[in-house]
Structures are given as structure tokens and as C-alpha cells.
Design an enzyme around this catalytic site. Sequence first.
Site, PDB file in Angstrom:
ATOM      1  CG  ASP A 122       1.829  -0.990   3.364  1.00  0.00           C
ATOM      2  OD1 ASP A 122       1.127  -0.634   4.322  1.00  0.00           O
ATOM      3  OD2 ASP A 122       1.457  -1.803   2.491  1.00  0.00           O
TER       4      ASP A 122
ATOM      5  CG  HIS B 275      -1.731  -1.054   1.569  1.00  0.00           C
ATOM      6  ND1 HIS B 275      -1.301  -2.185   2.194  1.00  0.00           N
ATOM      7  CD2 HIS B 275      -3.062  -1.206   1.373  1.00  0.00           C
ATOM      8  CE1 HIS B 275      -2.339  -3.010   2.345  1.00  0.00           C
ATOM      9  NE2 HIS B 275      -3.407  -2.447   1.860  1.00  0.00           N
TER      10      HIS B 275
HETATM   11  C1  XLS Z   1      -7.747  -6.635   4.297  1.00  0.00           C
HETATM   12  C2  XLS Z   1      -7.180  -6.884   2.990  1.00  0.00           C
HETATM   13  C3  XLS Z   1      -6.014  -5.982   2.609  1.00  0.00           C
HETATM   14  C4  XLS Z   1      -5.797  -6.025   1.134  1.00  0.00           C
HETATM   15  C5  XLS Z   1      -4.985  -4.904   0.587  1.00  0.00           C
HETATM   16  O1  XLS Z   1      -8.488  -7.416   4.840  1.00  0.00           O
HETATM   17  O2  XLS Z   1      -6.817  -8.231   2.914  1.00  0.00           O
HETATM   18  O3  XLS Z   1      -4.879  -6.327   3.312  1.00  0.00           O
HETATM   19  O4  XLS Z   1      -5.206  -7.223   0.750  1.00  0.00           O
HETATM   20  O5  XLS Z   1      -5.533  -3.676   0.869  1.00  0.00           O
END
Ligand code: XLS
Length: 440
Positions: free
Chosen positions: A104, A101
Amino acid sequence: MSAFFASIPQIAYEGPASKNPFAFKYYDAEKVIMGKKMKEHLPFAMAWWHNLCANGKDMFGEGTADKSFGAKPGTMEHAKAKVDAGIEFMQKLGIEYYCFHDVDLVPEDSEDINVTNARLDEISDYILEKTKGTNIKCLWGTANMFNNPRFMNGAGSTNSAEVYCFAAAQIKKALDITVKLGGRGYVFWGGREGYETLLNTDVKLEQENIANLMRMAVEYGRSIGFTGDFLIEPKPKEPMKHQYDFDAATAIGFLRQYGLDKDFKLNIEANHATLAGHTFQHELRISAINGMLGSIDANQGDMLLGWDTDEFPFNVYDTTLAMYEVLKAGGINGGFNFDSKNRRPSNTFEDMFHAYILGMDTFALGLIKAAAMIEDGRIDEFVKQRYASYTDTEIGRKIRNHSATLAELADCAAQMKKPAYPASGRQELLEQVMNEVLFK
Ligand code: XLS
Ligand code: NI
Ligand code: NI
């Protein structure tokens, strides 16, 4: 580059007899299965957020793991230390992909999105420089549009046009960075795209706005040379009570309704499948038969806890059935992103490696066993025979090629008076076959 994991050796394949905790027992990257190397069947990816950012903090308590990597969290030095640590981690495991993200990668500036964007430029330059000459590349990127308080009512689904602009701005920048890093996909997980109560919600407006944001993202992405898949990651709930991308079937219907199905596929997460009341295998099958199986978020949930626990894959039945679907679908264009985190008390660097070894071996074992199930052939043959009345009888063939009319079928029924019972489903026998293959 300083070594963060100096005490951990390079993780190699040693086979099932090995007791070395820092070795693969099943994942043998170069081994060929059904005509393809294991590493090609299983393009594994590291999730930046869980592995390099999450420190075990949960709703009830502080973090338990130190993810500072020798720098002060919230600084660009820390952002760069995470890049260095991440590359070292991936290289030790032979993982070639990562997913991220925007936030991140760098600390978000709470006052000015331009500051955050400049940091993203800086860190993506740094990642490119540090991964040069390695096999490491981006699998997919995404924008975090659920953490910042501005997204309290969603991003594409927000009631505020101002906030909607910030969602657009984050997507635009995350797409720029994904393309710059050579990403193969771009993910939309609708974190807060849903509602708590219909008493305050205009569902139609919200869904139209989400679709429009996705359409704009496609237009922009294609204009900057992004040729990969856009992906929706369905999830039924959490954090919202009801999320619009409830499951694969719902997301496919949405994509088709708004004409987005040519550019989008699905990113199926195991734990989201079970939250929706489905199996992982079900979500993969529904995606695959609709030509929408794009990528996988590899984790598992806990059936005794009703939330997204994001555990590392451990259940070999599930990974076998998942890989059975993937093999039948002819593979995936995306990869297997470990959207998984260590349990809170597993808080050392060693645990990070144990977790990835577990996940990679569990999927490798799933691949080996799924291929064995296909080679064994009994299950496929049974399914084929089960529907034989559609190939072996004239009326069955007419039904399949759409040349029968309702009246003709009704005539047929009138002549038969009463049909024979359909043949047994033999579920227990087939489960026994699967056990035979698994424990041979
Ligand atoms: C949350 C999601 C998230 C996505 C990416 O539950 O799994 O981590 O994979 O935003
Ligand atoms: Ni999830
Ligand atoms: Ni996910």
C-alpha cells in the site's frame, strides 16, 4: 504540503442535534465514559489500502474514484502524495493511527524485491519525517502476500519453497518497517492460506509451514525490539474456498497447537465474522474469554451478499453489542481499524469524510449505548441469576470447583428422579431491554 482536502473543514463534535454533514454527532473524543476518554476507548485507525489506494475498481468494472492525489500512480511521487493526503485526512478527523500493507505504501517492483525494499526504506523515512510533531502513529503493519501472482497457492501454505522464501522476505521487511514506524501490532491475514480442492493439497504440511513462518516472524520481530502483539485475522473464505484461519475458535486452536498463543492475539473483523456464519459479537466473545482479543477491523457486511463487502459500520445494534464485549473485556490493546471502503458510486473526497464520520459515530454510539446497558444492569443481573444454581446449591458449587464425580452426580439425579425445567431464557424480554436502552 499541498492541501488535498481544502474544501473540507476540521471535523469537530457538534452533538446529536447538529445537521452539519462535516461534524460528529456522537464521537466526542474527550468525553469520559466509564472512567476513560472516548478516544482512549476507541483508538481509530485509517486503513491505507481502502482509503488512499482503492479507487472503486471491482471484478466487473474500472475505478470510479480518483486517488492519484496529483501524482502519477505507480511512482514514488504518488506514494509520497498518499502520505501527505493520509496525514491531512487523519488530522482533519482527529484519527491518530493508520494500518498498512507493504505494497500500500509503495509500488512493488515486479522484477526485483530489493528495489521494493529500498522504496519501503525511503517511504518510511518520509512518513517519519511528515508525522514528526503530530499524534499520528502506526497501529499495525502487514505484508500483502495475496496479490502478487507468486502467491497463487498461498504464502506460508504455498507448495513452492522458493515462494515461501519471498513470503519470509516480505514479512521480515514489513516487520522492520512496522517497528520503525512504532507499530503496536503486526497482522497476519491468511489471504490465500487455504485451498480450493483437497485433491491437490497436503493440509498438514501447509499448516505446519504456516505455523513455522509465524514462529520465525516472532523470533525475528522480538530480536529487533518489537514488543507488540502479533495478530491473526480470521476469515473463513474469500479468496480461497476454505481458509485455514476460519474463525476465532479455529485460529485459537491453531495458535495453541503450535505454541504461538503467547505472542499472538486475534484481529477480529466484523465482516469476516458474518462470512463464517457468526455474529461479530460471537467472535469478540470467543476471543475475549480466551484472552485473545487483540484488535478490531471495523466494518460490516451485507447479509444479502455473501462476500466481504467492507462497508463502513452503520448498524448500531452490532456496534453496541461489540462495544459491550470490548468493555466487558476491559478494552483492547489494539485499535479500531476501518477496514472499510466507500461504495463504488460514493466516489468523491467528501464521501471519504462522510464514511469515516459515519464509522466513528456508529462506534461512538455503540460505546455510549453499551456503557448504558452495563449501567442499566438488568442484562448482567439476568445472566447472573440464570446460572445461580451453580452458586446457590451445594451440588452446583461442587460442579464448578471440580470436586464432584460422575457417579456422585448420577446418584443425585437418581434421587431427584426428574429435574425441574431450567428457568426461562427470556430472550424477548432482554431484547426489549436492549431496545429501551438504545432508544431512550
Ligand atoms: C481482507 C482482510 C485484509 C486484512 C489485512 O479481507 O480484511 O484487508 O485486514 O490484510
Ligand atoms: Ni476483510
Ligand atoms: Ni481486515
